[in-house]
Motif scaffolding. Structure first.
Motif, mmCIF file in Angstrom:
data_model
loop_
_atom_site.group_PDB
_atom_site.id
_atom_site.type_symbol
_atom_site.label_atom_id
_atom_site.label_comp_id
_atom_site.label_asym_id
_atom_site.label_seq_id
_atom_site.Cartn_x
_atom_site.Cartn_y
_atom_site.Cartn_z
ATOM 1 N N ILE A 49 -52.256 40.414 9.412
ATOM 2 C CA ILE A 49 -52.531 41.409 10.461
ATOM 3 C C ILE A 49 -51.216 41.832 11.117
ATOM 4 O O ILE A 49 -50.378 40.984 11.426
ATOM 5 C CB ILE A 49 -53.449 40.800 11.565
ATOM 6 N N HIS A 86 -54.144 44.373 7.566
ATOM 7 C CA HIS A 86 -54.868 45.101 8.618
ATOM 8 C C HIS A 86 -53.882 45.438 9.734
ATOM 9 O O HIS A 86 -53.242 44.535 10.268
ATOM 10 C CB HIS A 86 -55.982 44.240 9.203
ATOM 11 N N LEU A 137 -60.870 41.350 15.984
ATOM 12 C CA LEU A 137 -60.633 41.542 14.542
ATOM 13 C C LEU A 137 -60.778 40.215 13.800
ATOM 14 O O LEU A 137 -61.333 40.178 12.692
ATOM 15 C CB LEU A 137 -59.244 42.153 14.296
ATOM 16 N N ASN A 182 -57.945 53.349 7.042
ATOM 17 C CA ASN A 182 -57.328 52.307 7.863
ATOM 18 C C ASN A 182 -57.689 52.503 9.342
ATOM 19 O O ASN A 182 -58.213 53.547 9.749
ATOM 20 C CB ASN A 182 -55.817 52.211 7.619
ATOM 21 N N SER A 195 -63.700 53.146 10.593
ATOM 22 C CA SER A 195 -62.866 52.749 9.450
ATOM 23 C C SER A 195 -63.731 52.244 8.294
ATOM 24 O O SER A 195 -63.447 52.504 7.133
ATOM 25 C CB SER A 195 -61.819 51.712 9.863
ATOM 26 N N TYR A 253 -63.447 50.317 14.491
ATOM 27 C CA TYR A 253 -63.805 49.494 13.330
ATOM 28 C C TYR A 253 -64.948 50.156 12.554
ATOM 29 O O TYR A 253 -64.914 50.229 11.316
ATOM 30 C CB TYR A 253 -64.199 48.086 13.800
#
Ligand code: NAD
Length: 416
Positions: free
Chosen positions: A311, A334, A199, A392, A386, A383
């Motif tokens: 995060i 996130h 991420l 999310n 999303s 990912y």
């Protein structure tokens, strides 16, 4: 208000069902557990008295394979909590594309109040009570909060004695000497590390310069704190059941791990630069990455607004409620969701199970390579979904997991 984890788990199914337009019949089916067993565990204490404990084993779904999920010993354990944890295991195994279903177990007990002999008797009696519900091709338990490799060894032995032969594949997270896998103990922390690194790459963040806060300092919290500390990150605060400690200059994680591994609490660690803080203060510290790695329902409506990080890396299962999730999303935080982020444990548990069945054991290098491959594959899938849908990471992860389960239900059909 006491939050019910199973209600949270069901709400999450509703959210994803709306988002993906899931067949309402399948939605209702997924909100139910397949089966649950409640057992009474009478234990003769060392002083001769008898104490009675209640235990559970729940299988949420075995549609894609045998049940898989840990066993928790804690005074907060109840049937709904175990149902929620079993449900989350279904999504986790599906998301990682492991041929396993979701299960969980627990005993309502404070193990710190038991002697080692009492703990062994409790474990063996619990294992005997659930014996017909577990097995290598039925449901394979593993460690969770307050359970460890020794407890898995007692369960493996109890099961094996009843079967009249050694059955290492009945549990994972065992000691290496009796069929455990190298790399299992730190696996959940390793998995957390891989997805956080991935991420950070997407967000153009430099991993080594991150400020970190960790709630929970056991297997999961301790391992991820150690990995990030070794990488050069500043670990500003950690906590255990006794409370939290904080230093704006960063904590010495190596020394703290030595301290807690000797059975000490964090609050008793003496260093003039370290300040004691409460759970609420810890969660709301200004940091880059907040890692809840203790219990469910920690980031809730009441504190979500005050969370100050970039995060949230979910080491624990279910640490963020659905309302809090919305607030975090709106704040641009996130959240790497539990079913993705802490999947490293079940992933290496799966490797352990495969090794036990084949009676052929892998090197650590192979374990870590395969773990990384599975974690990164799941991360990239989540990912991408999303981004595609502008949702999310949790909802994206659920869409992938639920789609696989729904497909399996459709292919197998409804019996009879
Ligand atoms: P553990 O028993 O090794 O550690 C739990 C830690 O949390 C301890 O430091 C304990 O003192 C602390 N804690 C307990 N209650 C607390 C409270 N109220 N406030 C602050 N800290 C508290 O357990 P673990 O295996 O590290 O599991 C932690 C979480 O990670 C659980 O949610 C578990 O379901 C999840 N998880 C564990 C694994 C695994 O492989 N062990 C895998 C996936 C998810």
């Amino acid at each position: 208000m006491e939050l019910n984890a199973f209600e949270v788990a069901k709400k999450q199914i509703d959210i994803v069902a709306e988002e993906m337009g899931l067949d309402p019949n399948v939605r209702e089916y997924l909100k139910r557990i397949e089966r649950a067993l409640i057992v009474t565990i009478p234990i003769q204490m060392d002083d001769g008295s008898i104490q009675i404990f209640e235990g559970y084993r729940v299988q949420h779904s075995t549609v894609r394979g045998p049940g898989k999920g840990g066993i928790r010993f804690s005074p907060e354990v109840n049937l709904d909590e175990v149902k929620a944890l079993a449900t989350w295991m279904t999504w986790k195994c599906s998301l990682l594309n492991l041929p396993l279903g979701g299960a969980k177990g627990g005993v309502c007990v404070d193990p710190r109040k038991l002697s080692n002999r009492e703990l062994e008797r409790l474990t063996r009696r619990y294992a005997s009570e659930i014996i017909n519900m577990i097995g290598p091709d039925i449901d394979i338990p593993a460690p969770d909060v307050n359970t460890n490799a020794q407890i898995m060894a007692w369960i493996m032995d109890t099961y094996s004695m009843n079967k009249g032969r050694a059955v290492p594949g009945v549990v994972t997270g065992k000691p290496i000497e009796i069929g455990g896998s190298v790399g299992r103990e730190p696996a959940t922390g390793m998995g957390l590390y891989y997805v956080l690194e991935a991420l950070c790459e997407k967000l153009n963040l430099d991993l080594e310069s991150l400020n970190i806060v960790v709630q929970g300092f056991g297997n999961v919290g301790g391992t991820i704190a150690d990995l990030l500390y070794t990488e050069g990150c500043k670990i500003m605060a950690v906590s255990d059941i006794s409370g939290g400690i904080y230093s704006s200059n960063g904590l010495d994680i190596t020394k703290l791990l030595e301290w807690t591994k000797q059975g000490n609490y964090l609050k008793d660690y003496k260093d003039k630069d370290y300040k004691l803080i409460s759970n609420d203060e810890l969660l709301t510290l200004d940091c880059d990455v907040l890692i809840p790695a203790a219990l469910e329902n920690q980031i809730i409506q009441e504190n979500a607004d005050r969370i100050r990080c970039k995060i949230v890396l979910e080491g624990a299962n279910g640490p963020v409620t659905t309302e809090a999730d919305k607030t975090l999303f709106n704040k641009g935080i996130h959240v790497l969701p539990d079913i993705l982020a802490n999947g490293g444990g079940v992933c290496v548990s799966y490797f352990e199970y495969v090794q036990d069945i084949r009676a052929y054991f892998w090197e650590l290098d192979r374990i870590n390579k395969e773990l990384k491959k599975i974690m990164l594959r799941a991360f990239e899938e989540v990912y991408a979904v999303s981004k595609e849908r502008n949702i999310n990471l949790r909802t994206a992860a659920y869409i992938i997991a639920v789609t696989r389960i729904a497909k399996a239900i459709e292919l197998r059909g409804i019996f009879p």
